[in-house]
Design a protein around this motif. Structure first.
Motif, PDB file in Angstrom:
ATOM      1  N   LEU A 118       2.306  -3.123  30.989  1.00 22.96           N
ATOM      2  CA  LEU A 118       2.583  -4.781  30.446  1.00 22.96           C
ATOM      3  C   LEU A 118       1.722  -4.991  29.178  1.00 22.96           C
ATOM      4  O   LEU A 118       0.309  -4.735  29.174  1.00 22.96           O
ATOM      5  CB  LEU A 118       2.326  -5.568  31.533  1.00 22.96           C
ATOM      6  N   PRO A 119       2.107  -5.650  28.195  1.00 26.87           N
ATOM      7  CA  PRO A 119       1.095  -6.134  27.254  1.00 26.87           C
ATOM      8  C   PRO A 119       0.004  -7.035  27.827  1.00 26.87           C
ATOM      9  O   PRO A 119       0.285  -7.713  28.896  1.00 26.87           O
ATOM     10  CB  PRO A 119       2.221  -7.016  26.373  1.00 26.87           C
ATOM     11  N   VAL A 120      -1.082  -7.009  27.099  1.00 29.05           N
ATOM     12  CA  VAL A 120      -2.058  -7.931  27.723  1.00 29.05           C
ATOM     13  C   VAL A 120      -2.069  -9.449  27.274  1.00 29.05           C
ATOM     14  O   VAL A 120      -2.379 -10.309  28.105  1.00 29.05           O
ATOM     15  CB  VAL A 120      -3.472  -7.565  27.091  1.00 29.05           C
ATOM     16  N   ASP A 121      -1.225  -9.559  26.409  1.00 32.19           N
ATOM     17  CA  ASP A 121      -0.807 -10.832  26.116  1.00 32.19           C
ATOM     18  C   ASP A 121       0.215 -11.192  25.330  1.00 32.19           C
ATOM     19  O   ASP A 121       0.874 -10.136  24.787  1.00 32.19           O
ATOM     20  CB  ASP A 121      -2.041 -11.806  25.531  1.00 32.19           C
ATOM     21  N   PHE A 122       0.935 -12.247  25.051  1.00 35.34           N
ATOM     22  CA  PHE A 122       2.070 -12.422  24.144  1.00 35.34           C
ATOM     23  C   PHE A 122       1.901 -12.062  22.781  1.00 35.34           C
ATOM     24  O   PHE A 122       2.782 -11.290  22.384  1.00 35.34           O
ATOM     25  CB  PHE A 122       2.515 -13.919  24.142  1.00 35.34           C
ATOM     26  N   MET A 151       6.972 -10.067  35.942  1.00 35.71           N
ATOM     27  CA  MET A 151       7.405 -10.262  34.600  1.00 35.71           C
ATOM     28  C   MET A 151       6.904 -11.287  33.791  1.00 35.71           C
ATOM     29  O   MET A 151       6.791 -12.542  34.344  1.00 35.71           O
ATOM     30  CB  MET A 151       9.099 -10.498  34.162  1.00 35.71           C
ATOM     31  N   PRO A 152       6.068 -11.101  32.672  1.00 34.10           N
ATOM     32  CA  PRO A 152       5.450 -12.181  31.903  1.00 34.10           C
ATOM     33  C   PRO A 152       6.212 -13.267  31.575  1.00 34.10           C
ATOM     34  O   PRO A 152       7.600 -13.103  31.512  1.00 34.10           O
ATOM     35  CB  PRO A 152       4.911 -11.674  30.609  1.00 34.10           C
ATOM     36  N   GLU A 153       5.686 -14.553  31.564  1.00 34.78           N
ATOM     37  CA  GLU A 153       6.791 -15.638  31.181  1.00 34.78           C
ATOM     38  C   GLU A 153       7.650 -15.609  29.976  1.00 34.78           C
ATOM     39  O   GLU A 153       8.817 -15.738  29.927  1.00 34.78           O
ATOM     40  CB  GLU A 153       6.037 -16.875  31.276  1.00 34.78           C
ATOM     41  N   TYR A 154       6.997 -15.124  29.114  1.00 25.13           N
ATOM     42  CA  TYR A 154       7.647 -14.869  27.556  1.00 25.13           C
ATOM     43  C   TYR A 154       8.519 -13.800  27.595  1.00 25.13           C
ATOM     44  O   TYR A 154       9.280 -13.649  26.621  1.00 25.13           O
ATOM     45  CB  TYR A 154       6.294 -14.562  26.475  1.00 25.13           C
ATOM     46  N   ALA A 155       8.807 -13.159  28.551  1.00 23.56           N
ATOM     47  CA  ALA A 155       9.669 -12.040  28.764  1.00 23.56           C
ATOM     48  C   ALA A 155      10.622 -12.192  29.769  1.00 23.56           C
ATOM     49  O   ALA A 155      11.614 -11.365  30.120  1.00 23.56           O
ATOM     50  CB  ALA A 155       9.137 -10.710  28.882  1.00 23.56           C
ATOM     51  N   THR A 156      10.868 -13.474  30.436  1.00 28.04           N
ATOM     52  CA  THR A 156      11.766 -13.684  31.457  1.00 28.04           C
ATOM     53  C   THR A 156      13.322 -13.543  31.332  1.00 28.04           C
ATOM     54  O   THR A 156      14.111 -13.145  32.253  1.00 28.04           O
ATOM     55  CB  THR A 156      11.509 -15.017  32.409  1.00 28.04           C
ATOM     56  N   GLU A 157      13.534 -13.533  29.864  1.00 29.26           N
ATOM     57  CA  GLU A 157      14.998 -13.378  29.558  1.00 29.26           C
ATOM     58  C   GLU A 157      15.547 -11.856  29.601  1.00 29.26           C
ATOM     59  O   GLU A 157      16.757 -11.685  29.239  1.00 29.26           O
ATOM     60  CB  GLU A 157      15.360 -14.228  28.169  1.00 29.26           C
ATOM     61  N   ALA A 158      14.480 -11.017  29.646  1.00 29.25           N
ATOM     62  CA  ALA A 158      15.115  -9.533  29.760  1.00 29.25           C
ATOM     63  C   ALA A 158      16.127  -9.387  30.627  1.00 29.25           C
ATOM     64  O   ALA A 158      16.262 -10.153  31.796  1.00 29.25           O
ATOM     65  CB  ALA A 158      13.859  -8.806  30.130  1.00 29.25           C
TER      66      ALA A 158
END
Length: 250
Positions: A118-122, A151-158
């Protein structure tokens, strides 16, 4: 996940498709391998968060006969240059990297981004994805999640990506790379190399790929199925009247 990049480009959602894949166990190597078998040939950047992980993933793939390059800050500059060159010239479809490859590198035509970690941040997520879907091309990004990861919040649409266990799209890359022990300082040009390979190596012009000339060495892509016989032909030949050592760019 529209995000800006330092080169003032963006990766719009209509050109980048985002997928999630769940690994049944903490070690994601087998899930990664299954994913690679499900992807049609194209340049694939796999991002890990540690140098040791980059080396481990590369060794895992190499042990299975898959050509892959590693790229991270613990490597010598010349080794990093060689890895990127082989990736750019399609001698390798796969490059495993830390976030060092997420910005500022000239790697056109990247088709797939794989977030092995997972990326460390957005911001990291955005820059990684910014390696694909460039110049109006389309790209795909995959996030591999371990059993305890969220899943990070910024990627929940995956979208969930369904692995086909019977798929086998993996192919040996079409090109191989020659290392010429001469470059700009030895006054070697691309024209010199093309002439040498066509006249002495008996290659057709369309069997020669990307040529990158550095100060004291050069990398040349040639059709993989002609590489060994061409190298044999060139063994005792001279370029511009000089004997230049030529070898595979391992």
């Amino acid at each position: 996940f529209l995000g800006s990049r330092k080169d003032n480009e963006t990766t719009p959602t209509d050109r980048l498709s985002l997928y999630r894949i769940d690994s049944p166990i903490k070690d994601k190597l087998e899930t990664l391998l299954a994913l690679l078998h499900n992807l049609k040939p194209g340049l694939t950047l796999i991002f890990c968060n540690q140098r040791e992980s980059v080396d481990r993933v590369r060794q895992f793939l190499t042990d299975r006969g898959i050509i892959a390059e590693a790229f991270h800050g613990g490597m010598e500059q010349a080794d990093r240059e060689r890895a990127l060159c082989k990736f750019r010239n399609h001698s390798s479809y796969i490059c495993i990297s830390t976030d060092l490859a997420a910005r500022g590198l000239d790697i056109p035509e990247v088709k797939y981004i794989v977030h092995y970690h997972l990326p460390v941040d957005f911001e990291s997520f955005t820059h990684r994805n910014g390696r694909t879907a460039r110049m109006h091309a389309e790209g795909e990004a995959f996030i591999i999640l371990g059993p305890t990861e969220q899943m990070p919040e910024y990627a929940t649409e995956a979208t969930d990506f369904r692995i086909d266990p019977k798929a086998d799209f993996l192919q040996t890359p079409p090109m191989a790379t020659f290392h010429f022990a001469a470059g700009k300082k030895e006054k070697i040009s691309k024209g010199d190399i093309v002439g040498f390979l066509t006249q002495k190596g008996k290659l057709a012009a369309d069997e020669i790929g990307l040529i990158e000339i550095k100060d004291h060495y050069s990398y040349v892509a040639v059709t993989r199925d002609k590489a060994h016989e061409t190298l044999t032909r060139l063994k005792n030949e001279k370029i511009k009247g000089k004997k230049v050592k030529i070898s595979f760019g391992y």
